[in-house]
Scaffold this motif. Structure first.
Motif, PDB file in Angstrom:
ATOM      1  N   ASN A 186     -11.868 -46.108 -28.462  1.00 65.44           N
ATOM      2  CA  ASN A 186     -10.827 -45.089 -28.585  1.00 65.44           C
ATOM      3  C   ASN A 186     -10.114 -45.282 -29.915  1.00 65.44           C
ATOM      4  N   LYS A 240      -9.292 -39.892 -29.935  1.00 67.37           N
ATOM      5  CA  LYS A 240     -10.724 -39.659 -29.790  1.00 67.37           C
ATOM      6  C   LYS A 240     -11.338 -40.790 -28.975  1.00 67.37           C
ATOM      7  N   GLU A 241     -12.031 -40.426 -27.890  1.00 62.48           N
ATOM      8  CA  GLU A 241     -12.711 -41.391 -27.037  1.00 62.48           C
ATOM      9  C   GLU A 241     -14.212 -41.237 -27.231  1.00 62.48           C
ATOM     10  N   THR A 242     -14.915 -42.348 -27.352  1.00 59.34           N
ATOM     11  CA  THR A 242     -16.356 -42.331 -27.565  1.00 59.34           C
ATOM     12  C   THR A 242     -17.015 -43.301 -26.599  1.00 59.34           C
ATOM     13  N   ASN A 284     -11.679 -35.654 -27.049  1.00 56.77           N
ATOM     14  CA  ASN A 284     -10.337 -35.880 -27.577  1.00 56.77           C
ATOM     15  C   ASN A 284      -9.351 -35.803 -26.429  1.00 56.77           C
ATOM     16  N   HIS A 306     -15.547 -38.770 -18.668  1.00 57.04           N
ATOM     17  CA  HIS A 306     -16.806 -38.618 -19.393  1.00 57.04           C
ATOM     18  C   HIS A 306     -17.952 -38.624 -18.389  1.00 57.04           C
ATOM     19  N   VAL A 315     -20.618 -45.174 -25.838  1.00 62.15           N
ATOM     20  CA  VAL A 315     -21.879 -45.531 -26.472  1.00 62.15           C
ATOM     21  C   VAL A 315     -22.738 -46.260 -25.436  1.00 62.15           C
ATOM     22  N   SER A 321     -21.184 -39.569 -25.266  1.00 62.36           N
ATOM     23  CA  SER A 321     -20.066 -38.699 -24.945  1.00 62.36           C
ATOM     24  C   SER A 321     -18.927 -38.940 -25.924  1.00 62.36           C
ATOM     25  N   GLU A 322     -18.300 -37.846 -26.354  1.00 60.12           N
ATOM     26  CA  GLU A 322     -17.111 -37.907 -27.207  1.00 60.12           C
ATOM     27  C   GLU A 322     -16.129 -36.843 -26.736  1.00 60.12           C
ATOM     28  N   VAL A 353     -24.469 -42.750 -29.063  1.00 54.70           N
ATOM     29  CA  VAL A 353     -23.300 -42.025 -28.569  1.00 54.70           C
ATOM     30  C   VAL A 353     -23.751 -41.026 -27.509  1.00 54.70           C
TER      31      VAL A 353
END
Length: 51
Positions: free
Chosen positions: A17, A22-24, A36, A43, A26, A33-34, A31
């Protein structure tokens, strides 16, 4: 910034984060899922185990 790492069998899930929301997510270095979000987001992604 890395928030946490989860290991499920041979799969490695990393959650990142940023200060701007922004949250990602992996999965095994890719990656999946992304989003905001300021307060946190849900997710959804699929992973195949034992492959």
């Amino acid at each position: 910034m890395k928030f946490t790492t989860i290991t499920l069998g041979t799969n490695k899930i990393e959650v990142f984060n940023s200060f701007i929301g922004k949250e990602t997510i992996v999965l095994n270095g890719k990656v999946v899922s992304e989003k905001n979000s300021i307060t946190g987001a849900t997710h959804h992604f699929k992973m195949i185990e034992n492959e």
